[in-house]
Design an enzyme around this catalytic site. Structure first.
Site, mmCIF file in Angstrom:
data_model
loop_
_atom_site.group_PDB
_atom_site.id
_atom_site.type_symbol
_atom_site.label_atom_id
_atom_site.label_comp_id
_atom_site.label_asym_id
_atom_site.label_seq_id
_atom_site.Cartn_x
_atom_site.Cartn_y
_atom_site.Cartn_z
ATOM 1 C CE LYS A 134 34.763 40.451 53.426
ATOM 2 N NZ LYS A 134 35.689 39.365 53.052
ATOM 3 C CG ASN A 135 35.899 40.157 49.402
ATOM 4 O OD1 ASN A 135 36.357 40.227 50.541
ATOM 5 N ND2 ASN A 135 34.987 39.261 49.066
ATOM 6 N NE ARG A 184 40.538 31.803 52.525
ATOM 7 C CZ ARG A 184 41.640 31.217 52.152
ATOM 8 N NH1 ARG A 184 42.404 30.756 53.025
ATOM 9 N NH2 ARG A 184 42.004 31.131 50.921
ATOM 10 C CB CYS A 219 37.420 29.560 57.039
ATOM 11 S SG CYS A 219 36.636 29.593 55.443
ATOM 12 N NE ARG A 222 38.101 30.353 51.521
ATOM 13 C CZ ARG A 222 37.721 31.582 51.889
ATOM 14 N NH1 ARG A 222 37.188 31.772 53.048
ATOM 15 N NH2 ARG A 222 37.951 32.604 51.097
ATOM 16 C CG ASP A 252 31.395 36.043 48.465
ATOM 17 O OD1 ASP A 252 32.287 36.884 48.265
ATOM 18 O OD2 ASP A 252 31.634 34.871 48.783
ATOM 19 N NE ARG A 258 36.152 37.901 59.019
ATOM 20 C CZ ARG A 258 36.849 36.852 58.598
ATOM 21 N NH1 ARG A 258 36.561 35.647 59.047
ATOM 22 N NH2 ARG A 258 37.821 36.984 57.724
#
Ligand code: EPZ
Length: 419
Positions: free
Chosen positions: A22-23, A93, A117, A122, A306, A398
């Site tokens: 995802k990132n 974000r 968040c 952030r 993470d 997500r």
């Protein structure tokens, strides 16, 4: 909204294919704004956040299509709107990643401030000061960053106070089209940044320093579309390793890159999980007792923040005392209260959590608060005695593609129902 129901206590056995990261997909999708044409991305995970950023790009004038699963084609010929609305940005974000490319392509960008968040305030001050150094004029008004540059961005020397991942990505993308040379120091070095650099070089950008904390970019006038493959998701990989550590059994993870989570794999071995590494796969197995270890999160190649929530769930059922220091985000212990509802013995002191491992947790009704906290609740539920119900699993969707399906295939009793 859905909920997930898990009957715990079953060891995991089998093979799981890891999805694209995802990132990595998010910045690479944003990078398609840098030039017109048809950009092709492979191994794109099917996730809520990917759908969100594609919707955002379409409001900017791009068009997105998925000719086959995990392949995304983005045509950015008609990118002409420079405003990223609050409605979309507030849900993700990482939308801030369109700021640099829009400014570089159109000379203008109006992006809603992402807001905080669950895991922290952030801020995006590093993004803003970096773009100002490249010659952009930024104003804050009405919750939006309004940025513009007369003519073209100009290369400059920048340095991050702390190595921001999306900050590095935004500056990289902006600097590719700036006039002259940009040097960025104290960059983040996450593998997802290497994936972005590979794509940008494929588009004609001139970047050196890949994998180091100093990137040198020679700006070019134009870029052209490229075809790029998203790297595998190292956080998803780590999540499943923590899961089999908690339940016992043996998992083979394929389509993954063991080189992308060195600190985590070392930690897993110290815990007592056997880790066998091949080029694109990892065999993780646990049959003996789990040993408690201390963890401190750090920027890459340190232990990934993470994966902090996931290893905490594992430490909750290990033997001994584990001290977990979260150094990246100021509020990334939202999963603690939920784990305590399952019987976990955890004490929080500021950015430190002290986990006293227990023989077992007990299933309970718990609530997901953020993406990685949800993953830690799944891990705890898989290991717990009895039934665990996790509500608000949209957080999970997500960042994890078909997590319940993948786990069911390797023996977990896990199902999804409408809440
Ligand atoms: C990226 O977020 C990831 N998201 C996060 O993953 C990850 O946790 C984080 O990097 C750290 O590895 C994406 O890549 C889309 P940072 P990012 O800027 O870039 C402070 C997930 O679960 N900071 O590296 O937003 C910040 O508050 C998500 O997949 C500033 O002060 O994180 C934090 O304390 C969660 N000012 C630290 O730097 C800034 O302008 C590192 O944040 C920017 C950041």
């Amino acid at each position: 909204m859905d909920k997930i129901i898990i009957e715990g206590g079953r060891p995991l056995h089998g093979t799981i294919a890891v999805s694209g990261a995802k990132n990595a997909a998010l910045p690479l999708i944003a990078a398609t704004l840098l030039c017109p044409g048809e950009h092709i991305l492979h191994n794109v995970p099917e996730l809520r956040d990917i759908r969100t950023i594609c919707t955002l790009l379409e409001t900017l004038g791009a068009s997105c299509s998925i000719p086959k699963p995990h392949t995304l084609i983005i045509n950015s010929d008609n990118v002409n709107n420079y405003e990223a609305s609050y409605e979309l940005v507030k849900t993700m974000r990482a939308s801030v990643l369109v700021l640099g490319p829009l400014l570089a392509r159109l000379g203008r960008a109006r992006v809603s401030l992402p807001g905080g968040c669950a895991i922290g305030a952030r801020p995006i001050n590093f993004h803003m000061t970096g773009l100002q150094k490249l010659g952009a004029v930024l104003e804050l008004e009405g919750g939006y960053v309004d940025a513009f540059v007369k003519d073209r961005l100009t290369g400059a020397q920048l340095s991050f106070d702390i190595p921001s991942v999306t900050g590095t990505e935004n500056m990289l993308m902006a600097a590719c089209l700036a006039k002259g040379e940009t040097i960025i120091r104290n960059c983040a070095k996450e593998p997802e940044i290497g994936n972005l650099i590979d794509m940008l070089i494929g588009m004609g950008a001139k970047i050196s320093g890949r994998g180091t904390d100093t990137l040198v970019i020679q700006g070019v006038k134009d870029l052209h579309p490229a075809e790029t493959t998203i790297i595998s998701d190292r956080i998803e990989t780590g999540t499943y390793i923590a899961a089999v550590g908690a339940t016992g059994g043996e998992l083979t993870l394929v389509d993954c890159n063991p080189n992308h989570l060195p600190a985590f794999l070392d930690k897993m071995r110290n815990v007592g999980i056997s880790i066998e590494v091949k080029e694109n796969s990892i065999i993780a197995a646990r049959s003996g007792p789990l040993r408690s270890v201390d963890v401190k999160t750090n920027p890459y190649p340190g232990f990934a923040t993470d994966l902090q929530a996931q290893i905490m769930a594992l430490m909750a059922v290990s033997q001994g005392l584990s001290v977990i220091d979260e150094t990246i985000f100021e509020n990334r212990f939202m999963h603690v209260a939920e784990l305590q509802r399952m019987g976990a013995d955890i004490r929080v002191e500021g950015g430190r959590a002290i986990v006293a491992g227990k023989d077992r947790l007990t299933g309970a009704q718990v609530m997901a608060t953020d993406l990685r906290a949800s993953a830690s609740l799944v891990i705890a539920g898989l290991a717990a005695e009895g039934e665990t119900t996790i509500s608000r699993v949209y957080h999970l969707d997500r960042g994890y593609e078909n997590l319940d399906v993948k786990l069911r295939r390797v023996g977990a009793s896990i199902r999804r129902e409408p809440e």
